[in-house]
Design a protein around this motif. Structure first.
Motif, PDB file in Angstrom:
ATOM      1  N   PRO A   1       0.808  -1.226   0.000  1.00  0.00           N
ATOM      2  CA  PRO A   1       0.000   0.000   0.000  1.00  0.00           C
ATOM      3  C   PRO A   1       0.842   1.277   0.000  1.00  0.00           C
ATOM      4  CG  PRO A   1      -0.734  -1.503   1.730  1.00  0.00           C
ATOM      5  CD  PRO A   1       0.410  -2.150   1.058  1.00  0.00           C
ATOM      6  N   GLU A   2       1.925   1.291   0.771  1.00  0.00           N
ATOM      7  CA  GLU A   2       2.723   2.516   0.828  1.00  0.00           C
ATOM      8  C   GLU A   2       3.385   2.814  -0.517  1.00  0.00           C
ATOM      9  OE1 GLU A   2       5.351   3.218   4.031  1.00  0.00           O
ATOM     10  OE2 GLU A   2       3.745   3.176   5.512  1.00  0.00           O
TER      11      GLU A   2
ATOM     12  N   ARG B   1       0.161   8.827  13.127  1.00  0.00           N
ATOM     13  CA  ARG B   1       0.013   9.422  11.791  1.00  0.00           C
ATOM     14  C   ARG B   1      -1.026   8.652  10.975  1.00  0.00           C
ATOM     15  NH1 ARG B   1       5.712  10.852   9.118  1.00  0.00           N
ATOM     16  NH2 ARG B   1       4.460  12.223   7.822  1.00  0.00           N
TER      17      ARG B   1
ATOM     18  N   HIS C   1      -6.532   4.427   3.165  1.00  0.00           N
ATOM     19  CA  HIS C   1      -5.982   3.405   2.267  1.00  0.00           C
ATOM     20  C   HIS C   1      -5.153   4.059   1.168  1.00  0.00           C
ATOM     21  CE1 HIS C   1      -5.864  -0.112  -0.413  1.00  0.00           C
ATOM     22  NE2 HIS C   1      -6.047   0.775  -1.362  1.00  0.00           N
ATOM     23  N   ASN C   2      -5.693   5.134   0.603  1.00  0.00           N
ATOM     24  CA  ASN C   2      -5.002   5.801  -0.502  1.00  0.00           C
ATOM     25  C   ASN C   2      -3.695   6.452  -0.073  1.00  0.00           C
ATOM     26  OD1 ASN C   2      -7.047   5.033  -2.203  1.00  0.00           O
ATOM     27  ND2 ASN C   2      -8.149   6.981  -2.062  1.00  0.00           N
ATOM     28  N   LEU C   3      -3.543   6.668   1.249  1.00  0.00           N
ATOM     29  CA  LEU C   3      -2.285   7.227   1.749  1.00  0.00           C
ATOM     30  C   LEU C   3      -1.352   6.117   2.244  1.00  0.00           C
ATOM     31  CD1 LEU C   3      -3.689  10.357   3.605  1.00  0.00           C
ATOM     32  CD2 LEU C   3      -2.343  10.345   1.511  1.00  0.00           C
ATOM     33  N   GLY C   4      -1.689   4.878   1.923  1.00  0.00           N
ATOM     34  CA  GLY C   4      -0.795   3.771   2.241  1.00  0.00           C
ATOM     35  C   GLY C   4      -1.034   3.139   3.606  1.00  0.00           C
ATOM     36  N   VAL C   5      -2.146   3.478   4.248  1.00  0.00           N
ATOM     37  CA  VAL C   5      -2.462   2.920   5.558  1.00  0.00           C
ATOM     38  C   VAL C   5      -3.426   1.746   5.366  1.00  0.00           C
ATOM     39  CG1 VAL C   5      -3.604   3.404   7.760  1.00  0.00           C
ATOM     40  CG2 VAL C   5      -2.158   5.143   6.691  1.00  0.00           C
TER      41      VAL C   5
ATOM     42  N   LEU D   1       2.170   1.877  -3.409  1.00  0.00           N
ATOM     43  CA  LEU D   1       1.077   2.300  -4.280  1.00  0.00           C
ATOM     44  C   LEU D   1       0.753   3.777  -4.047  1.00  0.00           C
ATOM     45  CD1 LEU D   1      -0.658   0.937  -6.407  1.00  0.00           C
ATOM     46  CD2 LEU D   1      -2.368   0.478  -4.648  1.00  0.00           C
ATOM     47  N   ALA D   2       0.831   4.188  -2.765  1.00  0.00           N
ATOM     48  CA  ALA D   2       0.529   5.579  -2.423  1.00  0.00           C
ATOM     49  C   ALA D   2       1.635   6.534  -2.866  1.00  0.00           C
ATOM     50  CB  ALA D   2       0.295   5.713  -0.919  1.00  0.00           C
TER      51      ALA D   2
ATOM     52  N   LEU E   1       2.827  10.796   4.398  1.00  0.00           N
ATOM     53  CA  LEU E   1       2.740   9.518   5.117  1.00  0.00           C
ATOM     54  C   LEU E   1       3.430   8.372   4.367  1.00  0.00           C
ATOM     55  CD1 LEU E   1       1.576   8.687   7.792  1.00  0.00           C
ATOM     56  CD2 LEU E   1      -0.632   8.379   6.708  1.00  0.00           C
ATOM     57  N   PRO E   2       3.167   8.214   3.060  1.00  0.00           N
ATOM     58  CA  PRO E   2       3.818   7.085   2.380  1.00  0.00           C
ATOM     59  C   PRO E   2       5.340   7.240   2.247  1.00  0.00           C
ATOM     60  CG  PRO E   2       2.323   8.261   0.889  1.00  0.00           C
ATOM     61  CD  PRO E   2       2.190   8.896   2.229  1.00  0.00           C
TER      62      PRO E   2
ATOM     63  N   ARG F   1       7.354   8.111   4.875  1.00  0.00           N
ATOM     64  CA  ARG F   1       8.033   8.095   6.181  1.00  0.00           C
ATOM     65  C   ARG F   1       9.049   6.954   6.221  1.00  0.00           C
ATOM     66  NH1 ARG F   1       3.057   6.001   9.988  1.00  0.00           N
ATOM     67  NH2 ARG F   1       2.327   4.427   8.525  1.00  0.00           N
TER      68      ARG F   1
END
Lengths: 418, 364
Positions: free
Chosen positions: A71-72, B243, B256-260, A74-75, A102-103, A105
């Motif tokens: 996910p990170e 965060r 989700h779109n921010l990678g969480v 992808l972001a 955030l992605p 970090r």
């Protein structure tokens, strides 16, 4: 960033939302996703983000299967701008943009770094939101919020932006602001853009290519001029439209027509003498009232020529900018004789199309009813030094009915008809 | 920063200054906590500060007793400080921290500033365990008895949370609205069970009510150890998710779109908050309002960014409960009030004030 979608299907329970959609998005492209409500656009975006898990091997980015991408990562590839964003919590605009870091970090303990702060500053400068930084997000206007969300997307340093109707809740000023911003990110930073858009003209103006979805299927795909044709739009949206070019941007421009059902045809035929665009409303009103319609001589490229073509009305074409020739004039007179009445619109008369007024005189002589929609000042349409004014006055004095507007013309046609 | 003087720098955010300001907040609160612990230990029925019932002792006597110095004061002074007062203040700090931290996490998971740590049924579950322990007579068994009630309360609290969680999860996804409603329903059901038990409890009635209202009077070093360990682990896990929680507050899809991973985050936070809260409730009973008010209040001051909100709320919760408990044990000395009454008396009106203020400001 190259996105490949291959035979993507997706269902919510028994309801199939996407049915074998295939297309690709090339690096640096501005791609519009269009289609009626419920056609699967948002579902498609959610599959691309792996928020809804697509079937295996249906979606890949630069050859990597989307489901295998963390996910990170992808972001860092895609930044998403939703239709609107809100929260009950008092984040500042700055906090919201910082979330875009955030992605990036280093680890879960890490707070925002100086580099993150620089990225946020850059994104907010780029989007003109720096002055809003310390304001509470919920207190911003719709347009400001959307720009802050785009700033967050920019701060993500993505390769592509995914936008879901980013302008749907904005006024026309906000719409242009946001779309121009996205376009400049696309052109100047080379960020690929994939955007769901509702407004066909917005899409035509900004997109390199458009993918048109209908009922979960990809109906058409290509440059706006190829996709946004009256035929395709009629079949997908069920709306009749006319397609033109925007005079300033040369982008395709789509004009919806009334969806009102025309009155049943009653076989009576009216011939319209017009030009320069004044004929469009007359032709449409007559068709809606059930008349058969034809027009006099129109130069190709005249907007009334385009109008008649869009309405499938028989017309007498003449070469662009040419004087009405004998052949065209004869054809015009023939159509006059076949009609029950003639309507003379307030069209600009020049040396080239003067013979249309002669056709009106011919109609009077052959006993047809002639209705003249007179302009407020005759001189405004007279480009032949008084000759046109004289001719129109002559028509009226020889028995043509003078009316002030289209509504009155229709009343006179109907009132003394049958 | 810009040397240009002719145009005003547009409003923005000075990042180093922002970070400094947050750092100052946290240091101030940490110092405040330390000071609170020290002062609160000296306040009490036996102490240099307090109601003077039964007797005042001097600062030097108090410090001497605490540090085990030789002196002409009774030996039990030292026992009172080390076996009663100090564990009690530390337990208040640990419980306050745990509740405020868990409340912050729950408000983020439920994306609702009105959520509290008991929202998924911890309090009602623990109450059933505690009441059963009290009625069954286990609680009066020597030595073990002191641990039976917390152990049973902790177990029933977690069982209840498990049931509520199970009801709120469909196909691997945590539906927070369903979770919220199952929490309410299960709490109502267990509340009725507790009422029935109390109705037939006879002599035990007073004890049970005292537990239900929340009190730190049963503090012990073993209680401090258990709650402090649970709180410490919980606080670290919540802090490193701060965060992610920021992103979650904009919605699960945005997170989700921010990678969480929103599902993982929600489940982790629910489990962590439930364990922390259950550990606290098991030893102290149901202390209300701390987990609701403190995060809310601190958010008004430091903003919604969980990087600063989580530690600030945690420290504030600890300070708040130390002082409300100090009031509880001194205000009607030599008797004491359940601290839950004090927190509710302070918290209720304050909460209404906040609610009203935010209404007027157009928030919430």
């Amino acid at each position: 960033m190259r996105l490949d979608v291959r035979a993507l299907s997706y269902s919510f329970g028994d309801k199939k939302v996407l049915k074998g959609v295939s297309f690709e998005v090339r690096p640096g492209e501005f791609m519009g996703l269009m289609g009626p409500n419920g056609s699967g656009k948002t579902t498609l975006l959610r599959c691309v983000m792996n928020y809804l898990t697509p079937p295996e091997d249906a979606i890949s980015i630069d050859g990597a299967e989307i489901r295998s991408i963390p996910p990170e990562t992808l972001a860092r590839t895609f930044a998403v701008v939703p239709q609107s964003s809100s929260t009950d919590f008092t984040f500042s605009a700055y906090d919201i943009v910082m979330m875009g870091r955030l992605p990036h970090r280093k680890n879960r303990f890490a707070g925002p770094s100086r580099a993150d702060a620089d990225a946020v500053r850059g994104a907010m400068d780029r989007t003109g939101t720096w002055a809003l930084a310390s304001r509470p997000f919920f207190a911003l206007s719709g347009g400001e919020r959307q720009r802050v969300i785009i700033a967050r997307a920019v701060a993500q340093h993505p390769e592509a932006l995914l936008l879901d109707e980013p302008t749907v809740y904005l006024d026309i000023n906000g719409q242009l602001e946001v779309m121009d911003l996205i376009k400049s990110l696309n052109r100047e930073e080379g960020i690929t853009v994939i955007s769901v858009l509702h407004d066909v003209n917005m899409a035509a103006r900004y997109c390199d290519r458009i993918a048109l979805l209908s009922n979960g299927r990809l109906e058409a795909m290509g440059p706006p001029a190829e996709v946004l044709t009256p035929g395709v739009i009629q079949s997908v949206y069920g709306v009749e439209v006319a397609v033109r070019r925007d005079p300033f941007t040369n982008a395709v421009y789509v004009m919806p027509r009334s969806t009102a059902t025309p009155a049943p045809r009653h076989g009576r035929r009216v011939h319209v003498l017009c030009g320069g665009g004044v004929g469009g409303p007359i032709m449409k009103a007559l068709l809606d009232a059930g008349y058969g319609v034809s027009t006099g001589v129109l130069n190709v490229l005249d907007s009334d020529f385009e109008n008649a073509k869009d309405l499938h009305i028989p017309t007498v074409p003449e070469a662009p900018f040419a004087v009405v020739g004998d052949a065209a004039h004869e054809e015009n007179l023939r159509l006059v004789r076949e009609s029950e009445a003639v309507v003379v619109g307030p069209f600009p008369v020049g040396p080239g199309n003067f013979r249309n007024l002669e056709a009106a005189e011919h109609a009077l002589r052959s006993g047809k009813r002639v209705i003249v929609i007179a302009p407020a000042g005759l001189s405004a349409i007279d480009f032949v030094g008084g000759k046109a004014s004289a001719a129109i006055k002559g028509l009226i004095s020889s028995g043509a009915i003078e009316v002030k507007n289209l509504g009155e013309a229709l009343e006179r046609l109907q009132g003394t008809g049958g | 920063m810009s040397p240009r003087k002719d145009e005003a720098e547009p409003a923005g955010v000075d990042f180093p200054k922002l970070m400094r300001r947050r750092f100052v907040w946290l240091v101030t609160l940490a110092v405040g906590l330390l000071a609170s612990v020290i002062v609160a230990v000296l306040v009490g029925t036996l102490g240099p500060i307090g109601p003077g019932i039964p007797e005042y002792i001097t600062f030097s006597e108090a410090l001497g007793a605490i540090f085990g110095l030789e002196g002409d004061w009774p030996a039990y002074y030292s026992n009172i400080f080390w076996d009663v007062r100090i564990p009690r203040v530390l337990l208040a700090a640990a419980v306050g921290a745990a509740l405020a931290c868990a409340g912050t996490a729950m408000q983020a998971v439920f994306r609702n500033p009105m959520a509290d740590p008991y929202i998924v049924g911890v309090s009602s579950g623990a109450s059933v365990g505690a009441v059963v322990a009290g009625l069954s007579g286990f609680a009066t068994v020597a030595v073990l008895g002191a641990l039976i009630t917390p152990a049973l309360a902790f177990t029933t609290a977690l069982l209840t949370v498990f049931v509520v969680y199970y009801l709120g999860v469909v196909g691997g996804k945590v539906y927070v609205n369903t979770l919220l409603l199952s929490g309410v329903a299960v709490a109502a059901f267990l509340g009725a069970v507790v009422s029935v038990l109390i109705y037939f409890s006879g002599q035990q009635y007073h004890r049970i009510i005292f537990w239900l209202l929340g009190s730190l009077s049963l503090a012990s070093w073993s209680a401090v150890a258990v709650v402090a360990i649970a709180a410490a682990i919980g606080i670290v896990l919540v802090f490193i998710s701060s965060r992610d929680m920021n992103a979650l507050l904009l919605g699960e899809e945005t997170a989700h779109n921010l990678g969480v991973d929103p599902e993982g985050l929600k489940t982790l936070m629910l489990v962590v908050a439930a364990v922390m809260t259950a550990a606290a409730v098991a030893f102290t009973g149901v202390i209300g309002f701390v987990g609701l008010i403190i995060p809310h209040m601190v958010r008004l001051v430091v903003g919604a960014d969980h990087r600063v909100l989580v530690p600030a709320a945690t420290l504030s919760g600890a300070i708040f409960l130390i002082w409300t408990d100090t009031i509880a044990r001194t205000v009607i000395a030599p008797m004491e009030l359940p601290v839950g009454i004090i927190t509710a008396l302070c918290g209720g009106p304050f909460f209404l004030y906040l609610l009203r203020r935010n209404r007027l400001a157009g928030e919430v």
